[in-house]
Design a protein around this motif. Sequence first.
Motif, PDB file in Angstrom:
ATOM      1  N   TYR A 101      11.231  -1.807   5.570  1.00 46.08           N
ATOM      2  CA  TYR A 101      10.208  -2.308   3.978  1.00 46.08           C
ATOM      3  C   TYR A 101      10.777  -3.379   2.458  1.00 46.08           C
ATOM      4  O   TYR A 101      11.397  -1.960   2.075  1.00 46.08           O
ATOM      5  CB  TYR A 101       9.249  -0.987   3.146  1.00 46.08           C
ATOM      6  N   ASP A 102      10.792  -4.455   2.383  1.00 45.23           N
ATOM      7  CA  ASP A 102      11.320  -4.782   1.860  1.00 45.23           C
ATOM      8  C   ASP A 102      10.069  -5.202   0.780  1.00 45.23           C
ATOM      9  O   ASP A 102       8.941  -5.539   0.786  1.00 45.23           O
ATOM     10  CB  ASP A 102      12.403  -6.217   2.452  1.00 45.23           C
ATOM     11  N   LEU A 103      11.025  -6.085  -0.515  1.00 44.99           N
ATOM     12  CA  LEU A 103      10.653  -6.727  -1.605  1.00 44.99           C
ATOM     13  C   LEU A 103      10.883  -7.996  -1.795  1.00 44.99           C
ATOM     14  O   LEU A 103      11.928  -8.241  -1.557  1.00 44.99           O
ATOM     15  CB  LEU A 103      11.016  -6.193  -2.818  1.00 44.99           C
ATOM     16  N   TYR A 113      -3.495  -3.971  -3.659  1.00 48.46           N
ATOM     17  CA  TYR A 113      -3.838  -2.968  -2.012  1.00 48.46           C
ATOM     18  C   TYR A 113      -3.891  -3.965  -1.213  1.00 48.46           C
ATOM     19  O   TYR A 113      -4.930  -3.614   0.119  1.00 48.46           O
ATOM     20  CB  TYR A 113      -4.142  -2.083  -2.279  1.00 48.46           C
ATOM     21  N   ILE A 114      -3.320  -5.114  -1.142  1.00 49.61           N
ATOM     22  CA  ILE A 114      -3.301  -5.665   0.482  1.00 49.61           C
ATOM     23  C   ILE A 114      -2.189  -5.945   0.941  1.00 49.61           C
ATOM     24  O   ILE A 114      -1.031  -5.593   0.902  1.00 49.61           O
ATOM     25  CB  ILE A 114      -3.202  -7.656   0.117  1.00 49.61           C
ATOM     26  N   GLN A 161       1.120  -1.510   0.311  1.00 52.70           N
ATOM     27  CA  GLN A 161      -0.420  -0.324  -0.208  1.00 52.70           C
ATOM     28  C   GLN A 161       0.964   1.336  -0.153  1.00 52.70           C
ATOM     29  O   GLN A 161       0.415   2.547  -0.451  1.00 52.70           O
ATOM     30  CB  GLN A 161      -1.124   0.229   0.837  1.00 52.70           C
ATOM     31  N   ASP A 162       2.018   1.009  -0.120  1.00 53.87           N
ATOM     32  CA  ASP A 162       2.743   2.364  -0.008  1.00 53.87           C
ATOM     33  C   ASP A 162       2.793   2.883  -1.091  1.00 53.87           C
ATOM     34  O   ASP A 162       2.986   2.266  -2.076  1.00 53.87           O
ATOM     35  CB  ASP A 162       4.603   2.773   0.782  1.00 53.87           C
ATOM     36  N   GLU A 205      -9.397   0.039  10.547  1.00 62.20           N
ATOM     37  CA  GLU A 205      -8.950   0.131   8.852  1.00 62.20           C
ATOM     38  C   GLU A 205      -8.619  -0.226   8.202  1.00 62.20           C
ATOM     39  O   GLU A 205      -7.288  -0.947   9.084  1.00 62.20           O
ATOM     40  CB  GLU A 205      -8.626   1.945   9.354  1.00 62.20           C
ATOM     41  N   SER A 206      -8.355   0.091   6.715  1.00 60.28           N
ATOM     42  CA  SER A 206      -7.376  -0.977   5.928  1.00 60.28           C
ATOM     43  C   SER A 206      -6.271  -0.183   5.603  1.00 60.28           C
ATOM     44  O   SER A 206      -5.594  -0.601   4.426  1.00 60.28           O
ATOM     45  CB  SER A 206      -8.648  -1.071   4.962  1.00 60.28           C
ATOM     46  N   SER A 207      -5.854   0.773   5.808  1.00 59.81           N
ATOM     47  CA  SER A 207      -5.170   2.000   5.757  1.00 59.81           C
ATOM     48  C   SER A 207      -4.009   2.775   7.037  1.00 59.81           C
ATOM     49  O   SER A 207      -5.001   3.041   8.037  1.00 59.81           O
ATOM     50  CB  SER A 207      -5.167   2.987   4.834  1.00 59.81           C
ATOM     51  N   HIS A 208      -3.060   3.203   6.481  1.00 60.87           N
ATOM     52  CA  HIS A 208      -2.405   4.500   7.645  1.00 60.87           C
ATOM     53  C   HIS A 208      -3.256   5.825   7.589  1.00 60.87           C
ATOM     54  O   HIS A 208      -3.431   6.000   8.894  1.00 60.87           O
ATOM     55  CB  HIS A 208      -1.042   4.640   7.221  1.00 60.87           C
ATOM     56  N   LEU A 209      -3.522   5.351   6.229  1.00 55.97           N
ATOM     57  CA  LEU A 209      -4.862   7.363   6.142  1.00 55.97           C
ATOM     58  C   LEU A 209      -6.143   7.005   6.838  1.00 55.97           C
ATOM     59  O   LEU A 209      -6.260   7.984   7.849  1.00 55.97           O
ATOM     60  CB  LEU A 209      -5.126   7.567   4.612  1.00 55.97           C
TER      61      LEU A 209
END
Length: 309
Positions: A260-262, A107-108, A84-85, A220-224
């Motif tokens: 935060y990795d991939l 966006y999971i 989601q970032d 909530e589903s996001s930081h926002l």
Amino acid sequence: MSDISYTTEEIASLLKVSKLTVYDLIKKGDLIAYRVGRQMRVDAADLEAYKQRARGGVSPIRLDQPPSQSSVSTADRDIVISGQDMALDILTRHLEGHDGIRPLRSYIGSLNGLMAMYRGEAHIVSTHLWDGDTGEYNIPYVRKILVSHHYTIVNLVSRQAGLYVQKGNPKKLTGWSDLGRDDISIVNREKGSGARVLLDEQLRLHRIASSDVHGYQNEESSHLGVAGAVASGCADTGVGIEKVAYVVGVDFIPLIQERYDLVILKTPDNTMLLDNLLRTLQSSAFQSEIKAIGGYDLTHTGKILYENR
């Protein structure tokens, strides 16, 4: 029927195909979809129209096909990037068109993304999962979930995570132990998200039962969404990242520097994809755009942190 619409997950279930196939159909224009916030939806009438056309000779790709017969192995590849970032949206744009790459966004959360990769439904998974026993990010979880797979873990960015609080911090929160106070209510993230795992691990280490945390079940589903709930007074605090606090207008208590990795599987089909990913992450164009946003540490961006052989 015109009032009924479906999410991509529901479409995948109805057609008995993977979400990757649904994204592919939408990308190609075979299935008409529209966006509601971060969610893609398909009207029932458009789904029926697609099914009628499919009966005329278009066969969707099934999950049970061998990998060599699926869309994952084609020259022009639809690449699902989960997370989601905002940095992932920028990465997606920079990867577009490289050697036939067609990036799609999912966006999971971190755990669900790794499970999707295990099922063959995601190609690049972002993860920020903190392990309280080792104090390490991501690697312990990837090892457990991607059992028998070979993979590479590459750093995307690092960022500050902590607690959102209302302006002036009226409840005088200072850290994780405050979440067990009777006068504190929180808003949580959804199960499977990195923020939810961080909270659960911190509660475990501080010997705070989730049942004793007021608002633990409110999600909530996001930081926002979390920051917005704190700003509106619906909760006293919630876990999130520093950058969003500035956007929403709440105060922030930094508690941990998260990595935060991939994650990408090491397969013959992914050799070129990994090369493109590393070149993009290490490029001045990508890093300059991330730096311009602010709030990220790029010290290890594009560095391979772990790979099993």
